[in-house]
Design an enzyme around this catalytic site. Sequence first.
Site, PDB file in Angstrom:
ATOM      1  N   ASN A   8     -24.272   7.820  -1.915  1.00  0.00           N
ATOM      2  CA  ASN A   8     -23.921   9.065  -2.608  1.00  0.00           C
ATOM      3  C   ASN A   8     -22.396   9.152  -2.643  1.00  0.00           C
ATOM      4  OD1 ASN A   8     -23.504  11.669  -3.473  1.00  0.00           O
ATOM      5  ND2 ASN A   8     -24.299  12.644  -1.615  1.00  0.00           N
ATOM      6  N   TRP A   9     -21.832   8.881  -3.808  1.00  0.00           N
ATOM      7  CA  TRP A   9     -20.371   8.820  -3.919  1.00  0.00           C
ATOM      8  C   TRP A   9     -19.707  10.195  -3.976  1.00  0.00           C
ATOM      9  CZ3 TRP A   9     -18.776   4.298  -7.752  1.00  0.00           C
ATOM     10  CH2 TRP A   9     -19.007   3.078  -7.104  1.00  0.00           C
ATOM     11  N   LYS A  10     -20.540  11.251  -4.101  1.00  0.00           N
ATOM     12  CA  LYS A  10     -19.995  12.618  -4.203  1.00  0.00           C
ATOM     13  C   LYS A  10     -18.924  12.664  -5.304  1.00  0.00           C
ATOM     14  CE  LYS A  10     -21.347  13.195   0.518  1.00  0.00           C
ATOM     15  NZ  LYS A  10     -21.262  13.947   1.760  1.00  0.00           N
ATOM     16  N   HIS A  95     -29.088  18.534  -2.464  1.00  0.00           N
ATOM     17  CA  HIS A  95     -28.135  18.121  -1.425  1.00  0.00           C
ATOM     18  C   HIS A  95     -27.503  19.367  -0.804  1.00  0.00           C
ATOM     19  CE1 HIS A  95     -24.637  16.405   0.515  1.00  0.00           C
ATOM     20  NE2 HIS A  95     -25.282  15.240   0.489  1.00  0.00           N
ATOM     21  N   GLU A  97     -24.602  20.033  -0.004  1.00  0.00           N
ATOM     22  CA  GLU A  97     -23.325  20.445  -0.612  1.00  0.00           C
ATOM     23  C   GLU A  97     -23.544  21.201  -1.919  1.00  0.00           C
ATOM     24  OE1 GLU A  97     -21.409  16.628  -0.557  1.00  0.00           O
ATOM     25  OE2 GLU A  97     -21.231  16.734   1.622  1.00  0.00           O
ATOM     26  N   GLU A 165     -31.316  15.198   5.980  1.00  0.00           N
ATOM     27  CA  GLU A 165     -29.877  15.207   6.244  1.00  0.00           C
ATOM     28  C   GLU A 165     -29.515  16.465   7.041  1.00  0.00           C
ATOM     29  OE1 GLU A 165     -27.606  12.455   3.329  1.00  0.00           O
ATOM     30  OE2 GLU A 165     -27.453  14.528   2.689  1.00  0.00           O
ATOM     31  N   GLY A 171     -21.000  14.499   6.539  1.00  0.00           N
ATOM     32  CA  GLY A 171     -19.616  14.657   6.085  1.00  0.00           C
ATOM     33  C   GLY A 171     -18.584  14.572   7.191  1.00  0.00           C
ATOM     34  N   SER A 212     -23.566  10.791   8.396  1.00  0.00           N
ATOM     35  CA  SER A 212     -22.687   9.925   9.195  1.00  0.00           C
ATOM     36  C   SER A 212     -23.262   8.536   9.462  1.00  0.00           C
ATOM     37  CB  SER A 212     -22.322  10.607  10.521  1.00  0.00           C
ATOM     38  OG  SER A 212     -21.652  11.826  10.286  1.00  0.00           O
ATOM     39  N   GLY A 233     -23.138   8.619   2.584  1.00  0.00           N
ATOM     40  CA  GLY A 233     -22.033   9.256   1.869  1.00  0.00           C
ATOM     41  C   GLY A 233     -20.754   8.454   2.015  1.00  0.00           C
TER      42      GLY A 233
HETATM   43  P1  PGA Z   1     -21.984  11.218   5.059  1.00  0.00           P
HETATM   44  O1  PGA Z   1     -22.739  12.026   3.891  1.00  0.00           O
HETATM   45  O2  PGA Z   1     -22.635   9.873   5.153  1.00  0.00           O
HETATM   46  O3  PGA Z   1     -20.570  11.149   4.612  1.00  0.00           O
HETATM   47  O4  PGA Z   1     -22.163  12.025   6.322  1.00  0.00           O
HETATM   48  C1  PGA Z   1     -24.097  11.860   3.668  1.00  0.00           C
HETATM   49  C2  PGA Z   1     -24.521  12.678   2.470  1.00  0.00           C
HETATM   50  O5  PGA Z   1     -23.927  13.733   2.237  1.00  0.00           O
HETATM   51  O6  PGA Z   1     -25.444  12.293   1.733  1.00  0.00           O
END
Ligand code: PGA
Length: 253
Positions: A8-10, A95, A97, A165, A171, A212, A233
Amino acid sequence: MKKLIIGNWKMYPAGVKEAREKFVAIKKVAGTLKNVQTVVCPPFVFVGDLKKLATGHRCVLGAQNAWIENDGAYTGEVSPAMLSSMGLDYVIIGHSERRVLGETNELVNKKVIAGIKAGLTVVLCVGERERDTDGEYMKYIANQIRLALVGVSKKDLSNVIIAYEPIWAVGKNSIHPATTNDALEVTILVKKTLAYLYGKDVGTVPILYGGSVDAKNCAEFLAKSHVDGLLVGRSSLDATIFGEILKSAEKVK
Ligand code: PGA
């Protein structure tokens, strides 16, 4: 079953050139792996460009979100039918976020249904903000699953993946990474919840862990938490680290 590793490149990287370079480097590794299905979910604007590079089936593209309708006066939104017309197979829905931006369980449910209808495989994200000692978080997660799947038939479940998650582990502001046991506990909860909602013969709905994940802990989550894959992420934006994760996943039995 192949391990499913989704990046997930956000809202990264900053430009298309960098996106191309990262994708090509990831694809190079992913293309050599027989036991791993790699999915990269870039920002929408890069999809058209990266699609030209996404030849072959071992490294495909997904989206990070989609709207609830296939067309209409929805400024700034992208429909699931548009994604599927671009040849995308996967879409992340719900998600955390996006949920903090106001996406409710009801909206997540509509997005899940619209995604399935458009022929996409929906990666439904669930997870608690914090853990209490009374197990309330288990009820919270089960409820998120139940509400997201209202009106989704047992047959349609073949287009659903559930990604656990825990928000506290996601994050760069994460408090601490989840343990393999934390993830295992929720893997069992997801299976139980699906069996409760759909019956014991519910079939296999892949379960992913995300939060993470890095090159050091990925193999442990895959081996000990009984998950079918990972949602990655930060570590998916570094092609070398993501490549390490993919290679580790290939080796996990
Ligand atoms: P992260 O994010 O691996 O940076 O903790 C995971 C995600 O938001 O899908």
